[in-house]
Design a protein around this motif. Structure first.
Motif, short mmCIF file in Angstrom:
data_model
loop_
_atom_site.label_atom_id
_atom_site.label_comp_id
_atom_site.label_asym_id
_atom_site.label_seq_id
_atom_site.Cartn_x
_atom_site.Cartn_y
_atom_site.Cartn_z
N LYS A 58 0.84 -1.20 0.00
CA LYS A 58 0.00 0.00 0.00
C LYS A 58 0.88 1.26 0.00
CE LYS A 58 -0.33 0.17 5.05
NZ LYS A 58 -1.23 0.20 6.22
N PHE A 59 0.24 2.42 -0.12
CA PHE A 59 0.94 3.71 -0.07
C PHE A 59 1.61 3.85 1.29
CE2 PHE A 59 1.07 8.28 0.88
CZ PHE A 59 1.72 8.77 -0.26
N GLY A 60 2.92 4.02 1.30
CA GLY A 60 3.64 4.14 2.57
C GLY A 60 5.04 4.67 2.35
N PRO A 61 5.18 5.98 2.09
CA PRO A 61 6.50 6.56 1.86
C PRO A 61 7.44 6.34 3.04
CG PRO A 61 4.75 8.12 1.33
CD PRO A 61 4.11 6.98 2.05
N LEU A 62 8.74 6.30 2.75
CA LEU A 62 9.75 6.22 3.79
C LEU A 62 10.05 7.63 4.30
CD1 LEU A 62 12.23 3.59 2.29
CD2 LEU A 62 10.06 3.24 3.50
N THR A 63 10.52 7.70 5.52
CA THR A 63 10.84 8.98 6.17
C THR A 63 12.35 9.19 6.15
OG1 THR A 63 8.90 8.82 7.59
CG2 THR A 63 10.66 10.26 8.34
N LEU A 64 12.78 10.45 6.15
CA LEU A 64 14.20 10.75 6.24
C LEU A 64 14.58 11.02 7.69
CD1 LEU A 64 15.01 13.17 3.26
CD2 LEU A 64 15.29 10.69 3.37
N SER A 65 15.60 10.34 8.16
CA SER A 65 16.19 10.64 9.47
C SER A 65 17.33 11.63 9.26
CB SER A 65 16.73 9.35 10.11
OG SER A 65 17.59 9.65 11.20
N GLY A 134 26.76 10.73 7.35
CA GLY A 134 26.98 12.02 6.70
C GLY A 134 25.91 12.39 5.70
N HIS A 135 24.78 11.73 5.77
CA HIS A 135 23.66 12.00 4.87
C HIS A 135 22.41 11.47 5.54
CE1 HIS A 135 20.99 11.61 1.35
NE2 HIS A 135 21.78 12.48 0.74
N PRO A 136 21.25 12.10 5.32
CA PRO A 136 20.01 11.54 5.87
C PRO A 136 19.81 10.10 5.45
CG PRO A 136 19.61 13.75 5.05
CD PRO A 136 21.01 13.38 4.62
N LEU A 137 19.15 9.33 6.31
CA LEU A 137 18.83 7.94 6.02
C LEU A 137 17.33 7.78 5.81
CD1 LEU A 137 21.05 6.16 8.70
CD2 LEU A 137 21.52 6.38 6.25
N ALA A 138 16.96 6.83 4.97
CA ALA A 138 15.55 6.49 4.80
C ALA A 138 15.19 5.49 5.89
CB ALA A 138 15.31 5.89 3.43
N VAL A 139 14.10 5.77 6.62
CA VAL A 139 13.73 4.90 7.75
C VAL A 139 12.23 4.62 7.73
CG1 VAL A 139 15.60 5.86 9.13
CG2 VAL A 139 13.30 6.79 9.39
N THR A 140 11.88 3.48 8.32
CA THR A 140 10.49 3.13 8.57
C THR A 140 10.51 2.05 9.65
OG1 THR A 140 8.38 2.46 7.57
CG2 THR A 140 10.36 1.34 6.79
#
Length: 244
Positions: A58-65, A134-140
């Motif tokens: 389903k629709f569920g974008p990842l978040t940036l840490s 050293g860069h944002p990470l994609a998290v869920t």
């Protein structure tokens, strides 16, 4: 689950996690309240793998840490009506803020949406790892999609995804519990891409803490789905009009 992928949080394991992420791997680790699965948000294959191991359809974008406010303008469009100083007043915390995206992340990261959510929790393995990377990470959340909306413990992460990732960071003294005395599940989420901003979900961070920071905040999450639908319809109309 293989025992060689489970490591306590320490300088050595953080360094190893950075190497795993740079090679396109997946890492599970704790924030202040939750166990999350993480990858490089610029790596399309890694993002797709997150969706596969979570069985998310389903629709569920990842978040940036993120680990600081430095360089934020590289990734998102700051709302004209938002004083950037407000961000330092509400972060670090269990608060996710949604912005119009600027950086050309793979479309799968945001599920095609023009926005991206950012979180900065601080004082956690996720924070240390984001800083070291050293860069944002994609998290869920580190659980199977649809297996519950509660905060994910280490045990849940291991049983759901433990065999599907490359490294798991474990807090030495605990199994990733929510803050003491907290009964509300998950991050509070506010969408700043709308004017006025709108509350998407009320979670750990109470309304009293953010109400004065975001003037005009629409506090009823029930209106949010309709606002998104209207935005999608407008976007589709504009696309069609541009091809005429």
């Amino acid at each position: 689950m293989r025992n060689d992928v489970l490591m306590p949080v320490c300088d050595r394991s953080i360094e190893q996690a950075v190497s795993v992420l740079r090679e396109g791997g997946l890492v599970i680790g704790p924030s202040r309240s939750n166990y999350n699965i993480m990858c490089d948000p610029r790596n399309e294959r890694s993002i797709e793998r997150v969706f596969q191991v979570k069985k998310r359809t389903k629709f569920g974008p990842l978040t940036l840490s993120i680990s600081s406010l430095s360089g934020l303008d590289t990734f998102i469009h700051m709302p004209e009506n938002l004083d950037k100083e407000v961000l330092s007043q509400v972060w670090p915390s269990e608060l996710t803020l949604i912005f119009r995206k600027k950086y050309p992340f793979p479309e799968r990261l945001t599920c095609g949406a023009p926005t991206v959510g950012l979180t900065w929790q601080g004082e956690s393995a996720m924070q240390r790892l984001t800083e070291a990377y050293g860069h944002p990470l994609a998290v869920t959340s580190a659980n199977l999609s649809g297996s519950g909306s509660g905060l994910v413990s280490l045990g849940k992460a291991l049983s759901d995804l433990g065999d599907q990732v490359d490294l798991i960071l474990q807090e030495p003294a605990e199994e990733g519990a929510k803050p003491a005395g907290t009964e509300i599940e998950g991050n509070t989420i506010v969408d700043l891409s709308f004017n006025p901003p709108v509350l998407v979900r009320l979670g750990i961070v109470p309304l009293d803490r953010i109400r004065s920071r975001f003037p005009g905040l629409i506090e009823d999450p029930a209106v949010y789905p309709q606002m998104l639908q209207e935005r999608r319809e407008l976007t589709e109309y504009q696309k069609e009009a541009s091809h005429e």
